[in-house]
Design a protein around this motif. Structure first.
Motif, PDB file in Angstrom:
ATOM      1  N   ARG A  92      22.340  67.326  14.230  1.00  0.00           N
ATOM      2  CA  ARG A  92      20.964  67.709  14.492  1.00  0.00           C
ATOM      3  C   ARG A  92      20.807  69.112  15.061  1.00  0.00           C
ATOM      4  N   ASP A  93      21.939  69.717  15.463  1.00  0.00           N
ATOM      5  CA  ASP A  93      21.852  71.070  16.006  1.00  0.00           C
ATOM      6  C   ASP A  93      21.570  72.112  14.955  1.00  0.00           C
ATOM      7  N   LEU A  94      21.772  71.743  13.713  1.00  0.00           N
ATOM      8  CA  LEU A  94      21.656  72.743  12.657  1.00  0.00           C
ATOM      9  C   LEU A  94      20.279  73.385  12.631  1.00  0.00           C
ATOM     10  N   GLN A  95      19.273  72.636  13.125  1.00  0.00           N
ATOM     11  CA  GLN A  95      17.922  73.173  13.117  1.00  0.00           C
ATOM     12  C   GLN A  95      17.694  74.174  14.250  1.00  0.00           C
ATOM     13  N   HIS A  96      18.641  74.256  15.191  1.00  0.00           N
ATOM     14  CA  HIS A  96      18.460  75.101  16.367  1.00  0.00           C
ATOM     15  C   HIS A  96      19.652  76.029  16.519  1.00  0.00           C
ATOM     16  N   LEU A 128      18.615  63.003  24.194  1.00  0.00           N
ATOM     17  CA  LEU A 128      17.301  63.525  23.823  1.00  0.00           C
ATOM     18  C   LEU A 128      16.996  63.169  22.367  1.00  0.00           C
ATOM     19  N   SER A 129      15.733  62.888  22.095  1.00  0.00           N
ATOM     20  CA  SER A 129      15.326  62.561  20.720  1.00  0.00           C
ATOM     21  C   SER A 129      15.065  63.844  19.939  1.00  0.00           C
ATOM     22  N   ASN A 130      14.900  63.714  18.626  1.00  0.00           N
ATOM     23  CA  ASN A 130      14.557  64.890  17.824  1.00  0.00           C
ATOM     24  C   ASN A 130      13.225  65.482  18.262  1.00  0.00           C
ATOM     25  N   GLU A 131      12.308  64.597  18.679  1.00  0.00           N
ATOM     26  CA  GLU A 131      11.018  65.094  19.153  1.00  0.00           C
ATOM     27  C   GLU A 131      11.222  65.916  20.426  1.00  0.00           C
ATOM     28  N   ASP A 132      12.079  65.407  21.343  1.00  0.00           N
ATOM     29  CA  ASP A 132      12.378  66.170  22.570  1.00  0.00           C
ATOM     30  C   ASP A 132      12.988  67.528  22.217  1.00  0.00           C
ATOM     31  N   PHE A 133      13.946  67.505  21.281  1.00  0.00           N
ATOM     32  CA  PHE A 133      14.614  68.755  20.898  1.00  0.00           C
ATOM     33  C   PHE A 133      13.638  69.759  20.288  1.00  0.00           C
ATOM     34  N   SER A 134      12.568  69.253  19.656  1.00  0.00           N
ATOM     35  CA  SER A 134      11.642  70.181  18.999  1.00  0.00           C
ATOM     36  C   SER A 134      10.925  71.058  20.016  1.00  0.00           C
ATOM     37  N   HIS A 135      10.963  70.679  21.292  1.00  0.00           N
ATOM     38  CA  HIS A 135      10.358  71.517  22.331  1.00  0.00           C
ATOM     39  C   HIS A 135      11.305  72.630  22.796  1.00  0.00           C
ATOM     40  N   CYS A 136      12.549  72.583  22.328  1.00  0.00           N
ATOM     41  CA  CYS A 136      13.564  73.532  22.815  1.00  0.00           C
ATOM     42  C   CYS A 136      13.605  74.813  21.986  1.00  0.00           C
ATOM     43  N   HIS A 137      13.770  75.939  22.661  1.00  0.00           N
ATOM     44  CA  HIS A 137      13.983  77.198  21.948  1.00  0.00           C
ATOM     45  C   HIS A 137      15.378  77.223  21.349  1.00  0.00           C
ATOM     46  N   TRP A 138      16.344  76.693  22.085  1.00  0.00           N
ATOM     47  CA  TRP A 138      17.712  76.552  21.570  1.00  0.00           C
ATOM     48  C   TRP A 138      18.433  75.497  22.397  1.00  0.00           C
ATOM     49  N   LEU A 139      19.613  75.123  21.938  1.00  0.00           N
ATOM     50  CA  LEU A 139      20.379  74.072  22.627  1.00  0.00           C
ATOM     51  C   LEU A 139      21.615  74.681  23.263  1.00  0.00           C
ATOM     52  N   MET A 140      22.110  74.021  24.284  1.00  0.00           N
ATOM     53  CA  MET A 140      23.327  74.535  24.917  1.00  0.00           C
ATOM     54  C   MET A 140      24.431  73.490  24.830  1.00  0.00           C
ATOM     55  N   ARG A 141      25.659  73.981  24.844  1.00  0.00           N
ATOM     56  CA  ARG A 141      26.804  73.111  24.606  1.00  0.00           C
ATOM     57  C   ARG A 141      27.775  73.213  25.779  1.00  0.00           C
ATOM     58  N   ILE A 142      27.930  72.100  26.512  1.00  0.00           N
ATOM     59  CA  ILE A 142      28.959  72.032  27.556  1.00  0.00           C
ATOM     60  C   ILE A 142      30.288  71.836  26.836  1.00  0.00           C
ATOM     61  N   PRO A 143      31.337  72.592  27.195  1.00  0.00           N
ATOM     62  CA  PRO A 143      32.571  72.571  26.395  1.00  0.00           C
ATOM     63  C   PRO A 143      33.423  71.317  26.590  1.00  0.00           C
ATOM     64  N   ALA A 209       4.633  67.997  12.593  1.00  0.00           N
ATOM     65  CA  ALA A 209       4.337  68.545  13.918  1.00  0.00           C
ATOM     66  C   ALA A 209       5.610  69.099  14.557  1.00  0.00           C
ATOM     67  N   GLU A 210       6.703  68.344  14.454  1.00  0.00           N
ATOM     68  CA  GLU A 210       7.974  68.791  15.042  1.00  0.00           C
ATOM     69  C   GLU A 210       8.512  70.022  14.320  1.00  0.00           C
ATOM     70  N   LYS A 211       8.375  70.002  12.983  1.00  0.00           N
ATOM     71  CA  LYS A 211       8.875  71.104  12.170  1.00  0.00           C
ATOM     72  C   LYS A 211       8.163  72.408  12.543  1.00  0.00           C
ATOM     73  N   VAL A 212       6.844  72.314  12.691  1.00  0.00           N
ATOM     74  CA  VAL A 212       6.060  73.500  13.048  1.00  0.00           C
ATOM     75  C   VAL A 212       6.409  73.952  14.458  1.00  0.00           C
ATOM     76  N   ARG A 213       6.584  72.990  15.377  1.00  0.00           N
ATOM     77  CA  ARG A 213       6.915  73.361  16.754  1.00  0.00           C
ATOM     78  C   ARG A 213       8.256  74.117  16.798  1.00  0.00           C
ATOM     79  N   ARG A 214       9.230  73.600  16.067  1.00  0.00           N
ATOM     80  CA  ARG A 214      10.539  74.272  16.046  1.00  0.00           C
ATOM     81  C   ARG A 214      10.424  75.677  15.468  1.00  0.00           C
ATOM     82  N   MET A 215       9.621  75.794  14.390  1.00  0.00           N
ATOM     83  CA  MET A 215       9.467  77.094  13.748  1.00  0.00           C
ATOM     84  C   MET A 215       8.832  78.101  14.708  1.00  0.00           C
TER      85      MET A 215
END
Lengths: 247, 247
Positions: A92-96, A128-143, A209-215
């Motif tokens: 799911r990160d591919l969108q961000h 987090l759900s996909n809807e939650d992620f759609s509010h994010c500008h980007w995601l972070m990855r703990i190693p 709605a989620e697609k537009v928010r992410r965009m």
């Protein structure tokens, strides 16, 4: 592009717990915030008995008492100019955009010198759900390692906040971004416009709605442009509606 | 003196939980170890029912199954060339060097390229005792704020291990140190000698033993010197004992 931020303000960083059900985890998150000097806790739809129980957590009572409750992620991050969430790094990160925690730390510190950053953490069970992620500008990855990527909530919060205070290095953001509430207004009128023009069928569900928010988040739009664009599209909606009335 | 370690080996770093009573905390420590790729867990005098319960912890069953149990800190760290423990930074640190977590990370990684490092974590209620600390070469300090320095155990483990894997930078140690078991032998014969010569009264309690252990750890003695010195003092003890018999 990396400098020492002299105005990095911990109160401009909010920890947002989304639908957290385990009082021990809420308490642990608050404890880590208190350990590292963070005071802004926001909770979205907490399970009420858990939230009450967590308020008696050792060493973080004050912080939990001042925690703010919200009915949705959109409301919780409305005043934030940067919204990020952790991910174990799957499809799911591919969108961000996805950034390693150290880089995320520099960017969040940079944001906290002028704007307001929110870090979302999901429930223990489902994250987090996909809807939650759609509010994010980007995601972070703990190693974490690939075989066991998923962390306990309280530990993920502790590691993230430690990284934030570990170093004062801050990456200046490329420009001032609109707050989430302004983006939400733009998104709403955009979705309405897409519905009016027939791009989206009515009742097509949440995905558009989620697609537009992410965009819109990816565009990193500044406050003035967000307002202007919202006004432009609102006018288009008005025109489309009045044409329908005429036709 | 800082270089990139190419032989930094996570299996040369042990997490040692001392007298941990809460199964959730044991499970959380194991979970963080698993997240960050650490496999060597040692437990000292765990509360048995808690330890059994912890073995069913989510995502760390394998690691807990292979955890080794010991009756004392001395036995748990016998093969380790570096022993460190976290502290919230109060009076008792004055007897030890104290290093910020980032510096501690570089030193532990350096040690893990040739020796074996142990990181002690105490029980949730009381932390590590002075006796536990006497096994440490130095203490490390997680940068928590002064008003709320004490961390939850699972979170302290997570933050420490994250710092260890965050960067490959390693500080080479100044020389090879004797393992804890060799230091323990030297300490024992030293205490015996001090007793024989009248420096310490018999039954003076634990404090002399701890004092000598701390002193020997500070000396950072190498394996050959530890053996030589142990032999020298053993000879002195023999001489003192035989003079008493003659007198």
């Amino acid at each position: 592009m990396i400098g020492l931020a002299n105005s990095f303000d911990l109160d401009r960083i909010c920890v947002v717990l989304v639908a957290t059900r385990n009082p021990l985890n809420i308490g642990a998150a608050a404890r880590a915030m208190s350990n590292f000097g963070f005071g802004q806790l926001r909770v979205v739809n907490p399970y009420e008995p858990s939230f009450r129980e967590a308020k008696s957590a050792v060493g973080a009572a004050e912080l939990l008492k001042s925690a703010e409750e919200f009915g949705s992620v959109a409301e919780a991050v409305a005043d934030c100019t940067l919204v990020v969430g952790p991910t174990a790094g799957r499809d799911r990160d591919l969108q961000h955009g996805m950034r390693p925690l150290e880089e995320a730390g520099r960017l969040i510190r940079g944001e906290a010198s002028w704007g307001r950053a929110a870090i979302l953490f999901g429930s223990e069970k489902r994250g987090l759900s996909n809807e939650d992620f759609s509010h994010c500008h980007w995601l972070m990855r703990i190693p974490t390692r690939e075989g066991q990527p998923s962390m306990n909530l309280g530990q993920a919060v502790a590691v993230t906040l430690y990284e934030l205070i570990r170093s004062p290095e801050a990456a200046p953001s490329s420009g001032k971004r609109a707050a989430a509430a302004e983006i939400e207004r733009l998104r709403e009128v955009m979705v309405e416009a897409l519905r009016e023009c027939g791009y989206e069928k009515p009742n097509a569900g949440k995905s558009m709605a989620e697609k537009v928010r992410r965009m819109v988040h990816r565009m990193a739009i500044n406050p003035e442009d967000a307002e202007t664009l919202t006004g432009m599209i609102r006018k288009m909606v008005w025109k489309m509606k009045s044409r329908q009335g005429a036709g």
